[in-house]
Each structure stands twice: as structure tokens, then as C-alpha cells.
Design an enzyme around this catalytic site. Sequence first.
Site, PDB file in Angstrom:
ATOM      1  CE1 TYR A   1      69.258  -8.401 -15.779  1.00 38.76           C
ATOM      2  CE2 TYR A   1      68.942 -10.780 -15.619  1.00 38.76           C
ATOM      3  CZ  TYR A   1      69.029  -9.530 -15.014  1.00 38.76           C
ATOM      4  OH  TYR A   1      68.888  -9.424 -13.648  1.00 38.76           O
ATOM      5  CB  ALA A   2      71.731 -14.549 -20.268  1.00 42.06           C
ATOM      6  CB  ALA A   3      75.542 -11.755 -22.771  1.00 44.64           C
TER       7      ALA A   3
ATOM      8  CE  LYS B   1      72.205  -8.875 -13.550  1.00 42.83           C
ATOM      9  NZ  LYS B   1      72.557  -8.008 -12.412  1.00 42.83           N
TER      10      LYS B   1
END
Length: 249
Positions: free
Chosen positions: A155-157, A159
Site C-alpha cells: 500500500y505504501a509503495a 501510494k
Amino acid sequence: MDMGLNGKVAIVTGAARGIGAGIARSLAEEGACVVISDINAEGAVATARALSDAGLAAVGIGGDVTNVDDVEAAVSLAGDTFGSVDIVVNNAALTRDGFLTRMSEEDFDLVTGIILKGAFLLTRAAVPHMIANQWGRIVNVASRAIYGNVGQANYAAGKAGLIGFTKAMALEQGRYNITANAVAPGFTETEMTTAHPNFEKIREAAIRGNAVPRVGQPEDIAAAVTFLASEHGRYITGETLHVTGGRYG
């Protein structure tokens, strides 16, 4: 205050509920005609019907943002129903959390694909309409997770990649009077987050980390997106607006 959105045509992905539905309503209340797209076709149609019943211009369509045919169907619906596409809000996302060593390739591809490929496909399909109109707005819904969250490498990658995509679009499309910006929400209270088994613990931790001692609501994010989509945001591009209550790390 007139936002200059009357008659503009917007497509909002992941808009059957939560932040996306809030964005769709906010744009429609400012006079935009809104196409509500979601993998949940029934929910998309129901949300659009609720806006229509309130006297606002909206239609709903089901579709997978990673499927080019579904994306092009949403763009065609916007053109056939309202005449063009002026605004895209790439909001569709989901989570499949897990520590890296336990994260499957499928979960990594699913999450990053919806966030990044989805934004790519819809923006690519909509930009020719914006170029023809010599006016356009691309607003990408990122996340405070761009700074990293434990158990959210996918998810962090995704976004964080969306921020890079935003900046590239700002540089490419600015000559056509098209702006591209991102909004990065902090923890926001939605149907999805309240269903989390640890919702109260996560909510309390978010409040402790915020300068403003509360969590976000969909209308907080919607207000930021609507501003960037409006004429008042016409000289802002390539930026990320953090709507986090003052929490960054």
C-alpha cells in the site's frame, strides 16, 4: 463561493462509499456532473441514485480500474451522458496488509495495481478529452502511508508511486491547462476503517499522533479534492496536499 465547477464532468473511482462517495457528493454539490465508478456496481449505482434524488447530476457504473475495457466504458459513459471529461479523481484502492516475509506476490500486485495501474489507465483515457477542452484536473488520492506503515509495504509503495505519477502528469500536461495534484489523507473514519477489528485502537493512536485531536471524515478529504479540482486551484500543480490533522510521520 463559486468554485467554477458548474457543468464540469468528473469521474471518481472507488466512489460507491467512503472517501470516494464524499468526493463525488462534494463535486456534484458544486455543480459538476459526476460519474461514480466502483468495482461494486450495485453500490456505485445506488450512490449515484442518492445524488440524483437530491437533484444532483450523477450516474454510476461498475468496473475494475485495472481493466482497460472497464475504464474506457466509464469514460464513454461520461462523454455520452454529460458530453466530455474534465476531472478525474483516482481514488480506488484497497489494503492487503502483512509483513513483507508473509506478503504474497498476488497481494503486492493487487494493491499496487489498483492504485497505480488504475490511475494510469483512467488518466490516459481521460486526458485526450481534457486536451481538446484545454482544461482539466487530475486529482490523485494518496495517503499519509507514503511515509511508510508497518505491514503495508504494498500500500505504501503504491501510494508513494502515485505521488511520482502526479508530478509527471503535472509536467506533461500543464501546457494544456491541465493540473495534476495529490491529496494525502491521514486516518479517516469510513465504513471500511470502522469495520477493522482494531478500529478503536487505531483511531486512538491516530488521535494521539495528530496535532488536531480527532480523526478525519470523508468530507475533510472531499473539500481538499474539490478545491484542487476547482478554478481556485488553477495555479497549483504537482503538489501533495496533506489532510492529516497535522500528522506526517
